[in-house]
Motif scaffolding. Structure first.
Motif, PDB file in Angstrom:
ATOM      1  N   ALA A 136      39.398  53.446  41.300  1.00  0.00           N
ATOM      2  CA  ALA A 136      40.088  53.619  40.020  1.00  0.00           C
ATOM      3  C   ALA A 136      39.417  54.775  39.285  1.00  0.00           C
ATOM      4  CB  ALA A 136      40.023  52.345  39.185  1.00  0.00           C
ATOM      5  N   ALA A 137      39.967  55.972  39.443  1.00  0.00           N
ATOM      6  CA  ALA A 137      39.361  57.173  38.879  1.00  0.00           C
ATOM      7  C   ALA A 137      39.223  57.055  37.358  1.00  0.00           C
ATOM      8  CB  ALA A 137      40.208  58.394  39.231  1.00  0.00           C
ATOM      9  N   GLY A 138      37.997  57.299  36.848  1.00  0.00           N
ATOM     10  CA  GLY A 138      37.747  57.296  35.412  1.00  0.00           C
ATOM     11  C   GLY A 138      37.498  55.928  34.820  1.00  0.00           C
ATOM     12  N   TYR A 139      37.401  54.896  35.644  1.00  0.00           N
ATOM     13  CA  TYR A 139      37.200  53.530  35.154  1.00  0.00           C
ATOM     14  C   TYR A 139      36.130  52.824  35.969  1.00  0.00           C
ATOM     15  CZ  TYR A 139      41.440  53.779  32.308  1.00  0.00           C
ATOM     16  OH  TYR A 139      42.377  54.118  31.369  1.00  0.00           O
ATOM     17  N   ALA A 140      35.419  51.912  35.296  1.00  0.00           N
ATOM     18  CA  ALA A 140      34.488  51.011  35.973  1.00  0.00           C
ATOM     19  C   ALA A 140      35.136  49.635  36.026  1.00  0.00           C
ATOM     20  CB  ALA A 140      33.166  50.940  35.229  1.00  0.00           C
TER      21      ALA A 140
END
Length: 249
Positions: A136-140
């Protein structure tokens, strides 16, 4: 299926459930216990059956709405990095992510522990550890809540336990729940673990999930089979995890 209507270990469980019009492994085994050999419920499902289960899971996931924060706008995917354990032979584990990226389900098509009848001593315990990578690019990613469902059939005097865990390696806290059963019992079971577990921005997005099933014969009749199963599909989900998302700078 044999001409006399009895089931044997030569029959794939996928064929058996398809012919009997059900995809609920645990309930099928419980209702048909007098006609099915204990080993038959341990046979690996056909790949077509697993794909059908995934489709049913996706439909059910789409129908559930649980607020977990703002999910990523682009599609989230999950890679299965490793699968290890006596309860998850190759081809019997799959992952499905909901269309709105708020949850995912881990599907065990063949995770069942049993004793009695013609069961082997090693059948009394089945475990599986899955390592997943969340993309999930840009998310943890994090886990806000986990719900577990299954089926158990225990003769009087028998008992069973389940231990279910989830964690992001090296990060605390972790989800860790144990549930115990005593016979006589023959029904669906479910419980919830709401212990949050989160990854960190810039850190590993690898998630470890563990399941451990044990059954004890106790004082039950050793000629009768008792078992506990992590079911796949019966119109509800077998194992569902709600995401907790953190947007990273």
């Amino acid at each position: 299926m044999r001409p006399n209507g009895f089931l044997s270990t030569d029959d794939q469980i996928g064929e058996i459930t398809h012919r009997c019009g059900t995809t609920h492994l645990g309930r099928f085994a419980g209702e048909n216990r007098p006609q099915i050999t204990p080993r038959a419920v341990l046979v690996e499902l056909h790949s077509d059956t697993l794909r059908n289960m995934l489709a049913a899971i996706a439909i059910a996931l789409a129908a559930i709405v649980v607020p977990t924060g703002d999910p990523p706008p682009s599609r989230v995917t999950i890679d299965v990095v490793t699968i290890n354990g006596t309860g998850c032979p190759a081809g019997t584990v799959a992952v499905a992510v909901s269309p709105d990226n708020t949850k995912f389900s881990l599907i065990y098509a063949n995770l069942i522990a049993q004793v009695g009848g013609t069961s082997k001593p090693t059948d009394a315990r089945r475990f599986c550890t899955a390592t997943l990578r969340v993309n999930a690019a840009g998310y943890a990613a994090g886990i806000a809540r986990a719900e577990y469902r299954g089926f158990a059939h225990l003769e009087s005097g028998a008992s069973a336990s389940l231990r279910l865990r989830y964690s992001f390696p090296g990060i605390l806290p972790i989800g860790d729940k144990t549930k115990n059963f005593t016979g006589p019992f023959s029904d669906d079971w479910s419980f919830v673990d709401d212990q949050p577990a989160r990854s960190a921005c810039g850190g590993s997005q690898t998630l470890t999930l563990g399941v451990d099933l044990k059954v004890s014969l106790g004082t039950s009749d050793p000629k009768k089979t008792s078992f506990v199963a992590m079911d796949s599909v019966d119109g509800s989900l077998g194992q569902t995890y709600d995401f907790a998302w953190t947007r990273c700078p």
